[in-house]
Write a protein that holds these residues in place. Structure first.
Motif, PDB file in Angstrom:
ATOM      1  N   ALA A   1       7.411   0.300  19.737  1.00 21.18           N
ATOM      2  CA  ALA A   1       7.957  -0.762  20.572  1.00 21.18           C
ATOM      3  C   ALA A   1       6.925  -1.232  21.587  1.00 21.18           C
ATOM      4  O   ALA A   1       6.832  -2.432  21.893  1.00 21.18           O
ATOM      5  CB  ALA A   1       9.218  -0.279  21.283  1.00 21.18           C
ATOM      6  N   SER A   2       6.129  -0.305  22.099  1.00 19.56           N
ATOM      7  CA  SER A   2       5.059  -0.689  23.024  1.00 19.56           C
ATOM      8  C   SER A   2       4.012  -1.549  22.327  1.00 19.56           C
ATOM      9  O   SER A   2       3.528  -2.536  22.893  1.00 19.56           O
ATOM     10  CB  SER A   2       4.396   0.557  23.611  1.00 19.56           C
ATOM     11  OG  SER A   2       5.253   1.213  24.498  1.00 19.56           O
ATOM     12  N   CYS A   3       3.649  -1.169  21.105  1.00 18.98           N
ATOM     13  CA  CYS A   3       2.664  -1.966  20.350  1.00 18.98           C
ATOM     14  C   CYS A   3       3.174  -3.375  20.092  1.00 18.98           C
ATOM     15  O   CYS A   3       2.435  -4.361  20.239  1.00 18.98           O
ATOM     16  CB  CYS A   3       2.341  -1.272  19.030  1.00 18.98           C
ATOM     17  SG  CYS A   3       1.407   0.258  19.203  1.00 18.98           S
ATOM     18  N   ILE A   4       4.438  -3.478  19.703  1.00 18.53           N
ATOM     19  CA  ILE A   4       5.036  -4.792  19.436  1.00 18.53           C
ATOM     20  C   ILE A   4       5.078  -5.614  20.712  1.00 18.53           C
ATOM     21  O   ILE A   4       4.733  -6.807  20.723  1.00 18.53           O
ATOM     22  CB  ILE A   4       6.441  -4.619  18.835  1.00 18.53           C
ATOM     23  CG1 ILE A   4       6.348  -4.013  17.427  1.00 18.53           C
ATOM     24  CG2 ILE A   4       7.179  -5.954  18.775  1.00 18.53           C
ATOM     25  CD1 ILE A   4       7.691  -3.613  16.841  1.00 18.53           C
ATOM     26  N   ALA A   5       5.504  -4.987  21.818  1.00 12.08           N
ATOM     27  CA  ALA A   5       5.567  -5.705  23.089  1.00 12.08           C
ATOM     28  C   ALA A   5       4.176  -6.092  23.584  1.00 12.08           C
ATOM     29  O   ALA A   5       3.985  -7.193  24.120  1.00 12.08           O
ATOM     30  CB  ALA A   5       6.287  -4.853  24.135  1.00 12.08           C
ATOM     31  N   CYS A   6       3.203  -5.201  23.410  1.00 12.34           N
ATOM     32  CA  CYS A   6       1.832  -5.526  23.822  1.00 12.34           C
ATOM     33  C   CYS A   6       1.283  -6.708  23.040  1.00 12.34           C
ATOM     34  O   CYS A   6       0.565  -7.562  23.582  1.00 12.34           O
ATOM     35  CB  CYS A   6       0.923  -4.313  23.636  1.00 12.34           C
ATOM     36  SG  CYS A   6       1.138  -3.027  24.876  1.00 12.34           S
ATOM     37  N   THR A   7       1.625  -6.768  21.753  1.00 15.89           N
ATOM     38  CA  THR A   7       1.225  -7.927  20.943  1.00 15.89           C
ATOM     39  C   THR A   7       1.811  -9.199  21.515  1.00 15.89           C
ATOM     40  O   THR A   7       1.142 -10.241  21.613  1.00 15.89           O
ATOM     41  CB  THR A   7       1.699  -7.740  19.489  1.00 15.89           C
ATOM     42  OG1 THR A   7       1.146  -6.534  18.957  1.00 15.89           O
ATOM     43  CG2 THR A   7       1.268  -8.919  18.626  1.00 15.89           C
ATOM     44  N   ASN A   8       3.077  -9.111  21.912  1.00 17.09           N
ATOM     45  CA  ASN A   8       3.738 -10.270  22.522  1.00 17.09           C
ATOM     46  C   ASN A   8       2.987 -10.741  23.755  1.00 17.09           C
ATOM     47  O   ASN A   8       2.662 -11.923  23.899  1.00 17.09           O
ATOM     48  CB  ASN A   8       5.180  -9.891  22.882  1.00 17.09           C
ATOM     49  CG  ASN A   8       5.909 -10.975  23.660  1.00 17.09           C
ATOM     50  OD1 ASN A   8       5.655 -11.184  24.845  1.00 17.09           O
ATOM     51  ND2 ASN A   8       6.821 -11.646  23.006  1.00 17.09           N
ATOM     52  N   TRP A   9       2.681  -9.793  24.648  1.00 17.51           N
ATOM     53  CA  TRP A   9       2.127 -10.200  25.933  1.00 17.51           C
ATOM     54  C   TRP A   9       0.671 -10.614  25.853  1.00 17.51           C
ATOM     55  O   TRP A   9       0.232 -11.497  26.605  1.00 17.51           O
ATOM     56  CB  TRP A   9       2.323  -9.079  26.945  1.00 17.51           C
ATOM     57  CG  TRP A   9       3.773  -8.837  27.211  1.00 17.51           C
ATOM     58  CD1 TRP A   9       4.487  -7.708  26.944  1.00 17.51           C
ATOM     59  CD2 TRP A   9       4.705  -9.782  27.746  1.00 17.51           C
ATOM     60  NE1 TRP A   9       5.800  -7.889  27.284  1.00 17.51           N
ATOM     61  CE2 TRP A   9       5.959  -9.150  27.776  1.00 17.51           C
ATOM     62  CE3 TRP A   9       4.608 -11.100  28.200  1.00 17.51           C
ATOM     63  CZ2 TRP A   9       7.103  -9.787  28.242  1.00 17.51           C
ATOM     64  CZ3 TRP A   9       5.741 -11.737  28.654  1.00 17.51           C
ATOM     65  CH2 TRP A   9       6.973 -11.074  28.681  1.00 17.51           C
ATOM     66  N   LEU A  10      -0.088 -10.020  24.948  1.00 19.98           N
ATOM     67  CA  LEU A  10      -1.463 -10.464  24.772  1.00 19.98           C
ATOM     68  C   LEU A  10      -1.510 -11.897  24.259  1.00 19.98           C
ATOM     69  O   LEU A  10      -2.284 -12.728  24.744  1.00 19.98           O
ATOM     70  CB  LEU A  10      -2.191  -9.528  23.802  1.00 19.98           C
ATOM     71  CG  LEU A  10      -2.712  -8.207  24.369  1.00 19.98           C
ATOM     72  CD1 LEU A  10      -3.355  -7.380  23.265  1.00 19.98           C
ATOM     73  CD2 LEU A  10      -3.728  -8.461  25.486  1.00 19.98           C
TER      74      LEU A  10
END
Length: 554
Positions: free
Chosen positions: A476-485
């Motif tokens: 979930a962190s990886c997916i969210a980090c992709t979103n924010w980057l």
């Protein structure tokens, strides 16, 4: 213990719970689910983080319109400085998403959300009192950390507490909260735009929902799956009773047994067999769940025969799990040897989730959300906040379409049916910008936003359900980090892009990415409607089986 003996023990264990793992008829998640006031409070309360996420990302449009250079001790406020103020939240959200992974696993989903709301309150005070550009950017970075944590933890929490029959509905409830927060920020900005320093009030208002969440924290249970992963079977059982108030003792205990077995298959137990054994062998702490209230060692309640049998089975399961973790000749358990390895199916699931989230952002939606007021102010509109309100209202309304179709039509189906409409809307936007026609531009933006909200705005956040529990927080962190980057990239470059290549060309770039997104969904995004979280892993066992649901159940 030898490999052959381990296999025999596993065989015996799976035979004991065969009715749980191979037949979902008795699965508590497959039973008809009736929402009560208490369960509704749980789900609505869990989405407060989403509401704050939406408000603090959407409020920037009204802030940029009312913010004056002298408010920050500046002579002039440039486009680049506006991009910094806007994108700093996305940058902070990236770090917040990274922080959310260890925090959610160590402290639990519920406490993580409470910490997140505390950060929202502090950031709101800091932004509302900012006197310099640097201080405001720092405040936006801090609120971005809270947004990043909530963006990762809220869908994670909802996916773990929602019944599989309505999980898509509940996950979309978070998107409703996000879009509702964006709409609220625009409406408030429009109502107070004539007040001096109105942008300070806009920031301050974001503390209110966070305070409300903390006040109802006692009514929100922890994720049963997280509790079991930490060895707290009793708390997991109490959480299940809160989430399924009409469920029988048999169904609750069957779900606990199923989760124990699934967690062991994922090799995530680490030094928890001892707590499990203590709790499972302690009949004095298990009470008949027909009795309300929390169990107590002093109540002396005698268990029913059915409850005793269920607990004995849990005890047997835990004992077998413990024996499987005995040290090898090298003094290291076989589970610990493998716990750092990510299975190929988990890698495939994570890649699908991250790529879809990348397409959610790179197709340009947040460029409209962040800069709509600035875009339409160029057309000499009397109230440039009215078009953003229309856009936010469209986003909010059509998210309900996603809510009611995600579990019936399926995630994949609505993506394939709406992404091409997004492409059409962006092409019309390019024409509207090219011919300087406000009516065509506004109509095309509404078409694009309606299609986006119907699927692409919601579905990527549900990709957390693809991941096994032992990798769910990390994934979930990886997916969210992709979103924010990606979000930061778009918000940091949009104003510069339209000044360099023009509005119409920028829309064509966004349209190109929507076409790429459609082909990705067609070939790589699987349908998972109706599947339990434990069954979804089968979709990724051998590649990505996009038609698993239809081939297996239809």
């Amino acid at each position: 213990m030898s490999t052959a003996e381990s296999e025999d023990v596993y065989s015996d264990l799976y035979s004991i719970i065969s009715q749980v793992t191979s037949n979902t008829a008795n699965d508590i998640e497959q039973l008809p689910y009736a929402l009560t006031f208490k369960t509704s409070l749980i789900f609505v309360g869990a989405t407060v983080g989403g509401l704050l996420f939406g408000y603090d990302t959407g409020v920037i449009s009204g802030v940029l319109l009312s913010l004056k250079p002298e408010d920050l001790s500046l002579a002039v406020l440039t486009d680049f400085q506006k991009e910094l103020i806007t994108s700093s939240t996305s940058v902070g959200s990236f770090f917040g998403s990274m922080l959310a992974f260890p925090l959610a696993d160590k402290c639990g989903r519920r406490i993580t959300l409470a910490i997140c709301c505390s950060i929202f309150i502090l950031a709101a005070i800091g932004m509302a009192t900012a006197r310099t550009l640097k201080f405001l950017i720092c405040g936006r970075l801090v609120v971005g950390i809270a947004v990043g944590v909530s963006a990762q933890c809220v869908p994670l929490f909802l996916s773990e507490i929602s019944p599989s029959r309505i999980r898509g509905f509940m996950l979309t409830l978070n998107i409703i909260a996000i879009t509702g927060g964006q709409l609220i920020s625009y409406v408030i900005a429009s109502l107070i735009q004539d007040i001096d320093n109105s942008w300070r009030y806009l920031f301050a208002f974001s503390a209110i929902p966070a305070i409300l969440f903390i006040s109802i924290l006692d009514f929100i249970p922890e994720s049963p799956r997280w509790s079991i992963s930490k060895g707290d079977v009793l708390y997991a059982r109490d959480s299940l009773k809160m989430l399924y108030p009409t469920a029988s003792t048999h169904h609750v205990n069957s779900k606990i047994k199923q989760l124990i077995i699934e967690l062991d298959k994922l090799r995530i137990y680490k030094d928890v067999s001892e707590p499990l054994l203590v709790q499972a062998h302690s009949p004095i702490r298990y009470v008949d769940t027909s009795v309300s209230g929390t169990s107590s060692p002093s109540n002396g309640k005698r268990l029913s025969s059915n409850t005793e049998r269920n607990i004995n089975t849990i005890s047997s399961s835990s004992a077998i799990l413990s024996s499987l973790r005995e040290p090898t000749s090298n003094g290291v358990t076989s589970h610990r040897k493998k716990r750092h390895r990510m299975e190929p199916r988990t890698i495939r699931a994570l890649i699908v989730g991250c790529v879809l989230m990348f397409f959610q952002q790179v197709t340009g939606f947040n460029a409209f959300m962040y800069y709509a007021a600035i875009i339409f102010a160029r057309f000499d509109i009397k109230n440039p906040l009215l078009p953003p309100i229309l856009i936010a209202s469209t986003n909010f309304i059509f998210t309900f379409f996603a809510m009611y179709t995600m579990d019936s039509l399926g995630r994949r189906a609505i993506l394939l049916r709406t992404i091409w409409i997004m492409t059409l809307g962006l092409l019309l936007c390019s024409v509207g910008f090219g011919h300087n026609r406000v009516s065509l531009l506004l109509t095309s933006v509404v078409i694009y936003v309606a299609a986006y909200a119907s699927a692409m705005g919601s579905v990527p956040w549900t990709c957390v359900e693809f991941l096994p529990l032992n990798r769910r927080s990390f994934g979930a962190s990886c997916i969210a980090c992709t979103n924010w980057l990606t979000n930061a990239l778009v918000s940091m470059t949009y104003l510069s892009a339209i000044n360099t290549i023009g509005d119409e060309s920028t829309m064509l770039v966004f349209a190109f990415f929507t076409v790429c997104a459609w082909f990705f969904v067609y070939f790589w995004y699987p349908e998972v409607k109706g599947l339990s979280l434990e069954e979804i892993g089968k979709v990724f066992d051998d590649g990505v089986d996009v038609h698993y649901v239809f081939r297996t159940y239809h």
